[in-house]
Write an enzyme that holds these catalytic residues in place. Structure first.
Site, PDB file in Angstrom:
ATOM      1  N   VAL A  11       0.813  -1.220   0.000  1.00 51.57           N
ATOM      2  CA  VAL A  11       0.000   0.000   0.000  1.00 51.57           C
ATOM      3  C   VAL A  11       0.843   1.266   0.000  1.00 51.57           C
ATOM      4  O   VAL A  11       0.433   2.283  -0.548  1.00 51.57           O
ATOM      5  CB  VAL A  11      -1.018   0.030   1.172  1.00 51.57           C
ATOM      6  N   GLU A  14       1.644   1.991  -3.659  1.00 54.75           N
ATOM      7  CA  GLU A  14       0.492   2.219  -4.530  1.00 54.75           C
ATOM      8  C   GLU A  14      -0.305   3.478  -4.194  1.00 54.75           C
ATOM      9  O   GLU A  14      -1.036   3.971  -5.044  1.00 54.75           O
ATOM     10  CB  GLU A  14      -0.447   1.010  -4.474  1.00 54.75           C
ATOM     11  N   HIS A  15      -0.203   3.965  -2.970  1.00 51.16           N
ATOM     12  CA  HIS A  15      -1.012   5.115  -2.537  1.00 51.16           C
ATOM     13  C   HIS A  15      -0.106   6.207  -1.963  1.00 51.16           C
ATOM     14  O   HIS A  15       0.829   5.919  -1.220  1.00 51.16           O
ATOM     15  CB  HIS A  15      -2.030   4.678  -1.487  1.00 51.16           C
ATOM     16  N   ALA A  16      -0.427   7.452  -2.292  1.00 58.59           N
ATOM     17  CA  ALA A  16       0.385   8.586  -1.843  1.00 58.59           C
ATOM     18  C   ALA A  16       0.365   8.733  -0.323  1.00 58.59           C
ATOM     19  O   ALA A  16       1.376   8.991   0.306  1.00 58.59           O
ATOM     20  CB  ALA A  16      -0.093   9.871  -2.503  1.00 58.59           C
TER      21      ALA A  16
END
Length: 85
Positions: A11, A14-16
Site C-alpha cells: 500500500v 500504490e497510494h500517496a
C-alpha cells in the site's frame, strides 16, 4: 456481520498517503468496519487507530463489517488493501 481475510499488498507504493486514504474509503460506508490482525483490533474509520495498526505489505488482516452496506465496505477495503484499484 460479514468478514474477509486478506493479505495486504504494498500500500505504501500504490497510494500517496495510505493511512488517510484508507480512512477515507472506510468513512464512505455507514457500516461499522473493524480491521483485525494478531492481537490488534481497530476501527477502520479512526486515523489514530490506523496509524497504530500500521498496515504493511504481507500483513494478514481480517476485515469485519456490520451494517446495511457491509458487503460493499468489505469489497472496497479489500480492493484498497490488496491494491486492486
Amino acid at each position: 456481520m460479514s468478514e474477509k481475510k486478506i493479505i495486504i499488498s504494498n500500500v505504501e507504493r500504490e497510494h500517496a498517503n495510505p493511512i488517510a486514504e484508507l480512512v477515507q474509503v472506510a468513512c464512505q460506508f455507514d457500516s461499522e468496519i473493524i480491521l483485525e490482525s494478531e492481537e490488534k483490533r481497530i476501527n477502520a474509520k479512526s486515523i489514530m487507530g490506523i496509524m497504530a495498526f500500521n498496515p504493511s505489505k504481507g500483513m494478514p488482516v481480517n476485515i469485519v463489517a456490520d451494517g446495511r452496506d457491509e458487503q460493499e465496505a468489505i469489497v472496497a477495503l479489500e480492493r484498497f488493501l490488496v491494491c486492486q484499484g
